[in-house]
Design a protein around this motif. Structure first.
Motif, short mmCIF file in Angstrom:
data_model
loop_
_atom_site.label_atom_id
_atom_site.label_comp_id
_atom_site.label_asym_id
_atom_site.label_seq_id
_atom_site.Cartn_x
_atom_site.Cartn_y
_atom_site.Cartn_z
N ASP A 120 0.81 -1.23 0.00
CA ASP A 120 0.00 0.00 0.00
C ASP A 120 0.83 1.27 0.00
OD1 ASP A 120 -2.32 -1.54 0.01
OD2 ASP A 120 -2.41 -1.61 2.18
N LEU A 121 1.83 1.30 -0.88
CA LEU A 121 2.66 2.49 -1.03
C LEU A 121 2.79 2.81 -2.51
CD1 LEU A 121 5.42 1.49 1.53
CD2 LEU A 121 3.97 3.51 1.72
N GLU A 122 2.54 4.05 -2.86
CA GLU A 122 2.54 4.45 -4.26
C GLU A 122 3.88 4.17 -4.94
OE1 GLU A 122 0.44 6.05 -7.57
OE2 GLU A 122 -0.28 5.55 -5.54
N MET A 123 4.97 4.31 -4.19
CA MET A 123 6.30 4.13 -4.77
C MET A 123 6.55 2.69 -5.22
SD MET A 123 8.89 6.10 -5.48
CE MET A 123 9.14 7.44 -4.29
N LEU A 124 5.70 1.76 -4.81
CA LEU A 124 5.85 0.38 -5.28
C LEU A 124 5.72 0.28 -6.79
CD1 LEU A 124 3.95 -1.61 -2.50
CD2 LEU A 124 6.33 -1.97 -3.20
N LYS A 125 5.00 1.22 -7.40
CA LYS A 125 4.86 1.19 -8.85
C LYS A 125 6.21 1.38 -9.53
CE LYS A 125 1.51 4.27 -9.22
NZ LYS A 125 0.42 5.09 -9.80
N GLY A 126 7.06 2.20 -8.94
CA GLY A 126 8.39 2.40 -9.49
C GLY A 126 9.28 1.19 -9.32
N PHE A 127 8.88 0.29 -8.46
CA PHE A 127 9.60 -0.96 -8.22
C PHE A 127 9.01 -2.09 -9.06
CE2 PHE A 127 10.79 -4.47 -5.14
CZ PHE A 127 12.16 -4.41 -5.40
N GLY A 128 8.04 -1.73 -9.91
CA GLY A 128 7.45 -2.71 -10.80
C GLY A 128 6.27 -3.45 -10.21
N ARG A 129 5.69 -2.92 -9.14
CA ARG A 129 4.56 -3.58 -8.49
C ARG A 129 3.38 -2.63 -8.36
NH1 ARG A 129 6.26 -8.40 -5.96
NH2 ARG A 129 4.05 -8.66 -5.51
N ALA A 130 2.23 -3.16 -7.96
CA ALA A 130 1.03 -2.34 -7.81
C ALA A 130 1.12 -1.53 -6.52
CB ALA A 130 -0.22 -3.22 -7.80
N ALA A 131 0.49 -0.34 -6.53
CA ALA A 131 0.53 0.52 -5.36
C ALA A 131 -0.37 0.02 -4.24
CB ALA A 131 0.14 1.94 -5.75
N HIS A 132 -1.42 -0.72 -4.58
CA HIS A 132 -2.38 -1.20 -3.58
C HIS A 132 -2.74 -2.65 -3.86
CE1 HIS A 132 -2.80 2.91 -2.18
NE2 HIS A 132 -2.99 3.29 -3.43
N ASP A 133 -3.17 -3.33 -2.80
CA ASP A 133 -3.58 -4.73 -2.88
C ASP A 133 -2.48 -5.62 -3.47
OD1 ASP A 133 -6.14 -4.07 -1.87
OD2 ASP A 133 -6.79 -3.49 -3.87
N ASP A 134 -1.27 -5.30 -3.14
CA ASP A 134 -0.12 -6.08 -3.60
C ASP A 134 0.90 -6.09 -2.47
OD1 ASP A 134 1.72 -7.45 -5.11
OD2 ASP A 134 2.23 -5.76 -6.41
N GLU A 135 1.33 -7.27 -2.08
CA GLU A 135 2.33 -7.38 -1.01
C GLU A 135 3.66 -7.83 -1.59
OE1 GLU A 135 1.49 -8.98 3.10
OE2 GLU A 135 2.72 -10.62 2.34
N VAL A 136 4.68 -7.09 -1.26
CA VAL A 136 6.03 -7.39 -1.72
C VAL A 136 6.86 -7.77 -0.50
CG1 VAL A 136 8.11 -6.46 -2.80
CG2 VAL A 136 5.84 -5.74 -3.61
N VAL A 137 7.56 -8.88 -0.57
CA VAL A 137 8.47 -9.29 0.49
C VAL A 137 9.88 -9.30 -0.09
CG1 VAL A 137 9.09 -11.02 2.20
CG2 VAL A 137 6.68 -10.71 1.56
N VAL A 138 10.68 -8.36 0.36
CA VAL A 138 12.06 -8.28 -0.11
C VAL A 138 12.89 -9.26 0.70
CG1 VAL A 138 14.04 -6.79 -0.53
CG2 VAL A 138 11.72 -5.85 -0.67
N PRO A 139 13.50 -10.26 0.06
CA PRO A 139 14.24 -11.28 0.83
C PRO A 139 15.49 -10.72 1.48
CG PRO A 139 14.52 -11.61 -1.53
CD PRO A 139 13.50 -10.54 -1.38
N VAL A 140 15.82 -11.30 2.62
CA VAL A 140 17.03 -10.96 3.36
C VAL A 140 17.82 -12.25 3.56
CG1 VAL A 140 17.98 -10.08 5.53
CG2 VAL A 140 15.91 -9.05 4.56
N VAL A 141 19.12 -12.20 3.29
CA VAL A 141 19.97 -13.37 3.52
C VAL A 141 21.15 -12.95 4.40
CG1 VAL A 141 19.33 -14.44 1.33
CG2 VAL A 141 21.37 -12.99 1.44
N PRO A 142 21.69 -13.88 5.19
CA PRO A 142 22.87 -13.55 6.01
C PRO A 142 24.07 -13.26 5.12
CG PRO A 142 21.82 -15.59 6.74
CD PRO A 142 21.22 -15.25 5.43
N ASN A 143 24.94 -12.42 5.59
CA ASN A 143 26.14 -12.09 4.83
C ASN A 143 27.11 -13.28 4.83
OD1 ASN A 143 27.89 -10.57 3.32
ND2 ASN A 143 28.77 -9.48 5.06
N SER A 144 27.89 -13.36 3.78
CA SER A 144 28.94 -14.37 3.67
C SER A 144 29.99 -13.85 2.70
CB SER A 144 28.37 -15.70 3.16
OG SER A 144 29.42 -16.63 2.92
#
Length: 203
Positions: A120-144
């Motif tokens: 639910d953030l307008e800037m998600l459109k610039g990330f290639g996703r919908a601004a509303h009704d769209d959930e984005v989970v940015v993955p996190v991995v441990p450093n190595s």
């Protein structure tokens, strides 16, 4: 894309990120795909100030991130993280990969080590996703320091519709069809993650 054009584009983008404070000193690295069969990438060199690179400060690497033979400047060494660039290019089909040390992604990973949820953030459109009704989970991995380990972690969490990976206490990788798209996505993602961290107690 020719190596000369790639070198010019990579130097220009590095100067932009350095001016933003995202590539301090010698940190960070960028790559662009030169060919697919076999996979070849132009990657920024290791150990140089990223705000001062020239078109010559790139190295051609293969699908493992190793420098190929017959380099124009064989004394130059590719970034140690070239292997992860190559893995992302191969798995995600990216034409360019941006790795910067913006603070917001690293801070977000401290709060949400299992992945950063954005919605639910307008800037998600610039990330290639919908601004509303769209959930984005940015993955996190441990450093190595082992790029094979990082690459395996990237693949396990890879989703074709999330063109980014946060490496905890390190930085963020963002990719796109070309350097321009990767840059736009990186800038939008940094805004999104800054918003998420600065409002974490309010929602």
């Amino acid at each position: 894309m020719s190596l000369d054009l790639a070198g010019r584009a990579l130097a220009r983008e590095c100067a932009r990120y350095a001016a933003m404070g995202w590539m301090r000193g010698t940190s960070g690295n960028l790559s662009v795909v030169l060919g697919r069969d076999p996979l070849r990438l132009a990657v920024t060199v290791s150990g140089l100030d990223k705000g001062e690179l020239t078109r010559h400060d790139v190295v051609v690497v293969d699908g493992t991130g190793a420098a190929v033979a017959d380099q124009p400047h064989p004394e130059r060494v590719p970034s140690a993280e070239a292997g992860l660039h190559a893995r992302i290019a191969a798995v995600a089909g990216a034409g360019a990969v941006v790795h910067v040390h913006a603070v917001a992604p690293v801070v977000a990973a401290e709060f949400w080590p299992d992945g950063v949820v954005l919605r639910d953030l307008e800037m998600l459109k610039g990330f290639g996703r919908a601004a509303h009704d769209d959930e984005v989970v940015v993955p996190v991995v441990p450093n190595s320091q082992d790029m094979t380990v990082l690459g395996d972690a990237f693949e396990r969490g890879f989703s074709a519709d999330v063109p980014a990976l946060i490496v905890a206490r390190h930085g963020v990788y963002v990719w796109g069809d070309d350097l321009h798209q990767a840059r736009q996505r990186a800038e939008c993602l940094e805004w999104l993650l800054r918003f998420r961290t600065e409002t974490r107690g309010t929602s």
